[in-house]
Design a protein around this motif. Structure first.
Motif, short mmCIF file in Angstrom:
data_model
loop_
_atom_site.label_atom_id
_atom_site.label_comp_id
_atom_site.label_asym_id
_atom_site.label_seq_id
_atom_site.Cartn_x
_atom_site.Cartn_y
_atom_site.Cartn_z
N UNK A 168 1.00 -1.29 0.03
CA UNK A 168 0.16 0.11 -0.15
C UNK A 168 0.91 1.21 0.08
N UNK A 169 0.61 2.23 -0.64
CA UNK A 169 1.08 3.53 -0.73
C UNK A 169 0.19 4.79 -0.03
N UNK A 170 0.78 5.43 1.03
CA UNK A 170 0.25 6.50 1.55
C UNK A 170 -0.16 7.65 0.66
N UNK A 171 -1.25 8.14 0.59
CA UNK A 171 -1.50 9.18 -0.45
C UNK A 171 -1.64 10.49 0.35
N UNK A 178 -1.98 7.85 7.08
CA UNK A 178 -2.82 7.03 6.58
C UNK A 178 -4.19 7.79 6.01
N UNK A 179 -4.38 9.04 5.87
CA UNK A 179 -5.73 9.56 5.56
C UNK A 179 -6.36 8.98 4.08
N UNK A 180 -5.33 8.47 3.47
CA UNK A 180 -5.68 7.80 2.11
C UNK A 180 -4.60 7.28 1.68
N UNK A 181 -4.93 5.90 0.95
CA UNK A 181 -3.87 5.19 0.45
C UNK A 181 -4.51 4.34 -0.92
N UNK A 182 -3.61 3.77 -1.55
CA UNK A 182 -3.80 2.99 -2.55
C UNK A 182 -3.01 1.97 -2.72
N UNK A 183 -3.48 0.78 -3.24
CA UNK A 183 -2.45 -0.46 -3.40
C UNK A 183 -1.75 -0.29 -4.72
N UNK A 184 -0.44 -0.86 -4.39
CA UNK A 184 0.38 -0.39 -5.76
C UNK A 184 -0.02 -1.00 -7.06
N UNK A 185 -0.57 -2.38 -7.01
CA UNK A 185 -0.71 -2.86 -8.41
C UNK A 185 -2.19 -3.12 -8.97
N UNK A 186 -3.26 -2.35 -8.51
CA UNK A 186 -4.32 -2.26 -8.95
C UNK A 186 -5.27 -1.10 -8.48
N UNK A 187 -6.26 -0.75 -9.31
CA UNK A 187 -6.91 0.47 -8.74
C UNK A 187 -7.76 0.42 -7.46
N UNK A 188 -7.23 0.44 -6.18
CA UNK A 188 -7.86 0.06 -5.08
C UNK A 188 -7.50 1.16 -4.13
N UNK A 189 -8.43 2.07 -3.76
CA UNK A 189 -8.18 3.37 -2.94
C UNK A 189 -9.11 3.33 -1.88
N UNK A 190 -8.54 3.90 -0.70
CA UNK A 190 -9.30 4.08 0.46
C UNK A 190 -8.94 5.46 0.90
N UNK A 191 -9.84 6.07 1.60
CA UNK A 191 -9.66 7.43 2.27
C UNK A 191 -10.46 7.43 3.52
N UNK A 192 -9.71 7.75 4.52
CA UNK A 192 -10.45 7.88 5.97
C UNK A 192 -11.46 8.86 5.98
#
Length: 249
Positions: A168-171, A178-192
């Motif tokens: 995962x990459x902190x955005x 970690x208010x937002x992150x994405x997984x490195x190898x596919x379009x998966x995003x999360x926002x706190x």
């Protein structure tokens, strides 16, 4: 092919929304919020409750992307009877590489599903509109890189992700990582923060869950101050729509 001025690249997109709400009113409100922010028609969004609906993998055959919403009463670190099935389903989404976006509780569930850590931290709860800043990786991200370096976002949580999953990459961050992150190898995003809430919808949500946050804001005066501090968040309001345009079409 429809070449009319009203046509959109998202006209044929189908999205699955996973919800964890006990209130029928809040289920409806949350669906409306995702429809508004993603700019979808009601027939393009199928909503399922993780509390009562089965989650067979074949569900993904009929959708182009998946959203995971908030939860109100339910913590992402607790082991509810339905939690193992939900975590397995999230991992199956990863296996299929379907675009996935989690907001608040959804962000935490995704982090847990992929090996991150979620904790309850009421002393650092965030309610109302807060500032968030991009990390260096966020500034260069295809989706988040269009946001300003610092922006406002709506929040309502007292759990948080303290460790991101491997890969995962902190955005984005503020006083909390970690208010937002994405997984490195596919379009998966999360926002706190709540990517689906503008100021009006955030106000509705906070009022509905007033008792749930009473330990964090016992004073009605303090709670009213949070409501009075709500402002528009135009940069974030477009995030879900751009995510679908970028990855689901």
């Amino acid at each position: 092919m429809n070449d009319s001025p009203s046509s959109s690249p998202l006209d044929s997109v189908k999205v699955l929304l996973l919800q964890a709400r006990t209130s029928a009113q809040m289920e409806r409100q949350e669906r409306l919020c995702f429809l508004e922010r993603a700019r979808l028609r009601s027939d393009q969004l199928a909503a399922l409750s993780v509390l009562r609906d089965p989650l067979p993998p074949r569900l993904l055959d009929r959708v182009d992307a998946v959203f995971i919403g908030g939860a109100g009463e339910y913590s992402a670190y607790d082991d509810f009877p339905w939690m193992p099935g939900l975590l397995d389903f999230v991992r199956h989404i990863a296996d299929t590489q379907r675009p996935l976006f989690g907001s608040c509780w959804g962000h935490q569930v995704m982090a847990r599903a992929f090996g991150g850590r979620v904790v309850h931290d009421s002393e650092r709860s965030e309610l109302g509109c807060r500032s968030v800043s991009l990390t260096e990786s966020g500034a260069s991200d295809p989706l988040f890189g269009t946001l300003p370096e610092t922006f406002k976002a709506n929040m309502g949580h007292h759990d948080r992700v303290t460790k991101l999953p491997d890969g995962a990459i902190e955005l984005a961050h503020n006083e909390q990582p970690n208010q937002a992150f994405r997984m490195r190898d596919w379009p998966c995003y999360g926002t706190q923060f709540h990517s689906e809430l503008d100021a009006e919808r955030e106000r509705e949500r906070l009022i509905e869950y007033r008792d749930y946050y009473r330990d964090d804001l016992p004073s009605d005066k303090d709670f009213q101050a949070v409501l009075n501090n709500l402002t528009e968040t135009p940069e974030v309001d477009d995030l879900l729509h751009r995510f679908l345009k970028m990855y689901a079409t």
